[in-house]
Motif scaffolding. Structure first.
Motif, short mmCIF file in Angstrom:
data_model
loop_
_atom_site.label_atom_id
_atom_site.label_comp_id
_atom_site.label_asym_id
_atom_site.label_seq_id
_atom_site.Cartn_x
_atom_site.Cartn_y
_atom_site.Cartn_z
N SER A 131 0.98 -0.96 -0.25
CA SER A 131 -0.11 0.55 0.17
C SER A 131 0.92 1.39 -0.12
CB SER A 131 -1.12 0.31 0.97
OG SER A 131 -0.52 0.24 2.17
N LEU A 132 1.86 1.17 0.71
CA LEU A 132 2.80 2.37 1.05
C LEU A 132 3.29 2.88 -0.60
CD1 LEU A 132 4.55 2.19 4.42
CD2 LEU A 132 2.07 3.77 3.70
N ILE A 133 3.67 1.94 -0.93
CA ILE A 133 4.79 2.06 -2.16
C ILE A 133 3.81 2.45 -2.87
CG2 ILE A 133 6.08 0.84 -3.96
CD1 ILE A 133 7.46 1.01 -1.19
N SER A 188 10.76 4.56 15.59
CA SER A 188 9.71 5.27 15.21
C SER A 188 9.66 6.31 14.04
CB SER A 188 10.52 6.74 16.89
OG SER A 188 10.86 5.55 17.65
N VAL A 189 10.76 6.51 13.38
CA VAL A 189 10.62 7.09 11.57
C VAL A 189 9.57 6.19 11.19
CG1 VAL A 189 11.91 7.71 10.26
CG2 VAL A 189 12.55 8.61 12.09
N LEU A 190 10.21 5.36 10.71
CA LEU A 190 9.45 3.65 10.08
C LEU A 190 7.90 3.57 10.60
CD1 LEU A 190 12.06 1.34 8.85
CD2 LEU A 190 11.07 2.53 7.54
N ASP A 191 7.89 3.48 12.13
CA ASP A 191 6.48 3.47 12.13
C ASP A 191 5.51 4.56 11.53
OD1 ASP A 191 6.26 1.03 12.90
OD2 ASP A 191 6.85 1.17 14.97
N GLY A 192 6.06 6.57 12.27
CA GLY A 192 5.20 7.44 11.80
C GLY A 192 5.13 7.26 10.67
N PHE A 193 6.36 7.17 9.63
CA PHE A 193 6.18 7.33 8.22
C PHE A 193 4.73 6.37 7.79
CE2 PHE A 193 7.13 5.72 4.10
CZ PHE A 193 6.75 6.41 3.23
N SER A 196 -0.48 6.33 6.04
CA SER A 196 -2.06 5.45 6.04
C SER A 196 -2.92 6.65 5.80
CB SER A 196 -1.96 4.79 7.09
OG SER A 196 -0.70 3.62 7.41
N LEU A 197 -2.92 7.86 6.81
CA LEU A 197 -3.76 8.74 7.01
C LEU A 197 -4.09 9.00 5.14
CD1 LEU A 197 -3.13 10.54 10.18
CD2 LEU A 197 -5.09 9.14 10.40
N ILE A 235 2.71 17.35 4.64
CA ILE A 235 2.57 17.91 3.54
C ILE A 235 2.69 17.12 3.14
CG2 ILE A 235 4.95 18.89 3.49
CD1 ILE A 235 5.27 19.23 6.53
N SER A 236 3.33 15.84 2.55
CA SER A 236 3.62 14.79 2.34
C SER A 236 4.60 13.38 2.35
CB SER A 236 4.10 15.57 0.16
OG SER A 236 6.06 15.43 0.18
N THR A 237 4.32 12.40 1.50
CA THR A 237 5.21 10.97 2.36
C THR A 237 6.61 11.52 1.88
OG1 THR A 237 4.77 9.60 -0.08
CG2 THR A 237 3.12 9.41 1.64
N GLU A 238 7.07 11.51 0.82
CA GLU A 238 8.41 11.91 0.67
C GLU A 238 8.93 12.92 1.70
OE1 GLU A 238 6.55 12.37 -1.51
OE2 GLU A 238 6.78 10.74 -2.90
N ILE A 239 8.40 13.66 1.74
CA ILE A 239 8.73 15.35 2.67
C ILE A 239 8.82 14.23 3.98
CG2 ILE A 239 8.95 17.46 3.30
CD1 ILE A 239 7.82 18.01 0.97
#
Length: 688
Positions: free
Chosen positions: A112-114, A207-212, A217-218, A481-485
């Motif tokens: 899904s994220l990809i 923490s970064v991966l979970d937050g990302f 997901s939102l 903002i955006s997923t990449e940023i």
């Protein structure tokens, strides 16, 4: 006495040349080893225990294939592409990872994220090319091969501006962007494997991966709401997409399609109930319930025979052709347009794959090769990009299902690919009447795991406040903002947190544990005894340019003595004393005697004669750190206070030697450096 070993100096030039000669040589045995390493299937397949493994592999492969088909069709909405391309992606990824992967259990395919990251790039490029992003136009009928000018958007666009001298419709251009993006991501991953840049994944903390993942997901949830209620709003692009989309949803809520809304409510209730029951009774079930497939089959039948598209204008998937489209080389000029976007895609795809591979390898007691995993996922992107597929990664949910249904090897991936192939060759047209709101429901319910991370925030905060802050910042940036940023913000912010923690670390004065030779923080433990005439200072971080001032301020504050100020007071007193002695006047202008004046200039007596610096937590020193220690050595020496270093590691000792801390011939080294705090304290007590 402890003496350092003498290390033989290695000629790095000769070592590099020897490695180069070895790597450039080609022998039959070396070629065989290379092929065996590059295709791990050649190692484990001849040793395959058919009677022991085959049932588990076939069962898990069938279950994953059944789950994969509806998910692949659903995730095509995220990628902004037709369902057929998601099925191609799922098929080729499983086959290639079977040949090249080193993990026995991970499920590589559409994620899904990809899919979201691919979809955002596709939408942006479609918008720049002048296409309408509204994908709710009436679908084309029939099950023949794909046509470039009669699906979703009949506008033709001359692509000479990007080097393609042919007219190409919206769908043609969209898959062209997706394949170019996928090819570039695969190239980056292969290059990272060649140059052994797998360490990049270390900068993506949990923490970064979970937050990302939660923030993305939102975004995914927000993008699917319009399908849930059947409203037609433009697909938002750029920063702040989540907020803009919700504003558009509320503005157009009056146009909601009642049929889609009711269907969505029913599907979500059924899917969530089935998932909860499956989680509760999973120890009694031999394999997970294929709820998504059942929902899709029932919803397709209801939509077809109820004519929901014709009667209620419900948006449906449309024609999904059978067979394979002829392969095509991704356009080079499109690669240049998406080269920058492919980098975060490559990193995220690799990190998720390797982290899952390592997790399950540890659980089932075998090893993987991270570098080979990078090659595997890289070629899972490069090769399928020629066959109209988009980027892939390992997915946690499907991997958990594989392990729970008895998966033993990647034979299960081949079985899953065969299930997808069956759909591609024969069953794809049957999904023509499937409502898009049903696909949106499948996507949203699949996000349960990521969205449940919000429930873990209090526990996460209790364990580590800084990690919780990193999670919140990454999640907020990814969503708002955006997923990449958001990913970039998370990495930078987590690094800043580490830097700040080394800039202002814990500092303490130590006291002696009674009747022992050990020392601990006097502010944290009771019943510690102070050592007369000795101060013991601990600094719990590397000493370098960024925390030099904090080191000095903490030292002066805890010892209640700034040697520079004290030296200035003494000089001032000596100067005034000399002036009064010259005049022969033993009283000052204020009517005070010289002794009284001394009390004003030097208000208190120094209560220690030795300072012991506990260096056990100082992992390294830079030039500024060495100069700082030399500075305090000189300043305290002017006050007749000796500075002793204790518990230094070899790296710190070498830095001090190179910086000239112990003098030219290291003659005073044994009187300045000690291997334990207690030895330094005993030496200080023996000093006159």
């Amino acid at each position: 006495l402890m003496e350092r070993k003498t290390h033989v100096k290695v000629n790095r030039k000769e070592v590099m040349l020897a490695k180069l000669r070895k790597s450039c040589s080609c022998t039959p045995q070396k070629l065989k080893n290379f092929l065996m390493d590059f295709f791990p299937v050649l190692q484990w397949l001849p040793k395959y225990r058919c009677k022991e493994y085959i049932w588990g592999d076939v069962m898990s492969g069938l279950v994953i294939g059944i789950i994969l088909v509806p998910q692949a069709i659903a995730y095509s909405l995220l990628a902004g592409l037709k369902p057929i391309y998601s099925l191609y992606t799922s098929f080729f990824a499983n086959i290639i990872y079977f040949l090249m992967g080193t993990s026995r259990h991970v499920s590589v395919g559409i994620f899904s994220l990809i899919s979201l990251m691919v979809g955002q790039v596709v939408d942006r490029e479609l918008l720049l090319a002048g296409f309408d992003l509204n994908d709710d136009a009436p679908p084309a009928s029939g099950d023949g091969p794909l046509q470039n000018d009669n699906l979703s958007n009949t506008t033709a666009f001359n692509l000479t501006i990007v080097g393609i001298n042919a007219e190409c419709g919206k769908e043609c251009y969209a898959i062209g962007i997706a394949t170019a993006l996928t090819f570039m991501a695969g190239v980056y991953q292969v290059l990272m494997g060649i140059f052994r840049l797998g360490f990049v994944s270390m900068y993506l903390s949990e923490s970064v991966l979970d937050g990302f993942a939660t923030g993305a997901s939102l975004t995914i949830l927000t993008a699917q709401v319009k399908y849930l209620i059947g409203i037609k709003i433009p697909r938002s692009q750029g920063h702040g997409m989540l907020v803009i989309t919700w504003i558009n949803i509320f503005r157009n809520i009056s146009q909601a399609n009642l049929c889609d809304a009711i269907t969505s409510a029913i599907c979500i209730v059924v899917l969530v109930t089935a998932k909860e029951l499956g989680d509760r009774y999973k120890h009694k079930l031999k394999f997970p319930l294929p709820t998504e497939l059942v929902v899709i089959v029932v919803a397709t039948l209801v939509s077809h025979y109820g004519k929901l598209n014709e009667v209620y204008a419900s948006s449906v998937s449309g024609a999904i052709p059978t067979g394979f489209i002829p392969p095509k080389v991704p356009e080079f000029n499109l690669m240049l347009r998406v080269a920058l976007d492919a980098l975060p895609l490559a990193i995220v795809s690799f990190v998720f794959t390797v982290s899952l591979s390592e997790m399950f390898a540890k659980k089932y007691a075998y090893t993987i090769r991270a570098n080979q995993e990078m090659f595997a996922v890289g070629f899972c992107n490069i090769i399928p990009s020629f066959f109209h597929s988009f980027a892939t990664s390992a997915a946690l949910a499907k991997t958990l299902v594989k392990t729970s249904t008895g998966c033993q090897t990647q034979i299960s991936g081949v079985i899953s690919a065969m299930v997808v192939l069956l759909v591609l060759l024969f069953l794809a047209p049957l999904f023509y009447s499937l409502q898009k709101c049903v696909l949106a429901c499948i996507i949203i319910v699949s996000l349960r795991g990521a969205l449940r991370k919000f429930r873990d925030v209090p526990a996460r905060y209790h364990v580590n406040k800084v990690d919780t802050l990193v999670w919140v910042v990454t999640m907020s940036a990814s969503a708002l903002i955006s997923t990449e940023i958001g990913l970039l913000v998370g990495i930078v912010f987590s690094m800043l947190c580490i830097i700040v923690r080394t800039q202002r670390p814990r500092t303490a004065l130590l006291g002696q544990i009674q009747d022992t030779s050990f020392y601990e923080d006097d502010s944290e433990y009771e019943n510690l005894s102070t050592v007369p005439k000795v101060k013991i200072f601990r600094f719990e971080a590397p000493l370098y340019y960024a925390n030099r001032n904090y080191f000095l301020k903490s030292l002066y504050r805890l010892t209640n003595l700034d040697p520079n100020l004290e030296a200035a007071r003494r000089k001032k007193y000596e100067k005034k004393e000399k002036q009064h002695l010259k005049k022969g006047n033993h009283r000052t202008a204020n009517g005070l005697g010289i002794g009284e004046n001394t009390l004003q200039l030097v208000p208190k007596q120094i209560d220690f004669q030795a300072l012991v610096v506990d260096c056990s937590s100082i992992s390294f020193l830079d030039t500024t750190g060495v100069n700082t220690l030399k500075e305090i050595l000189k300043d305290y020496k002017n006050l007749n206070i000796s500075v002793l270093l204790a518990c230094c590691n070899p790296s710190v000792i070498d830095s001090l030697k190179r910086g000239g801390y112990f003098g030219k011939d290291f003659g005073c080294m044994q009187e300045m450096l000690f291997y334990s705090i207690h030895n330094a304290v005993l030496f200080a007590k023996d000093q006159k």
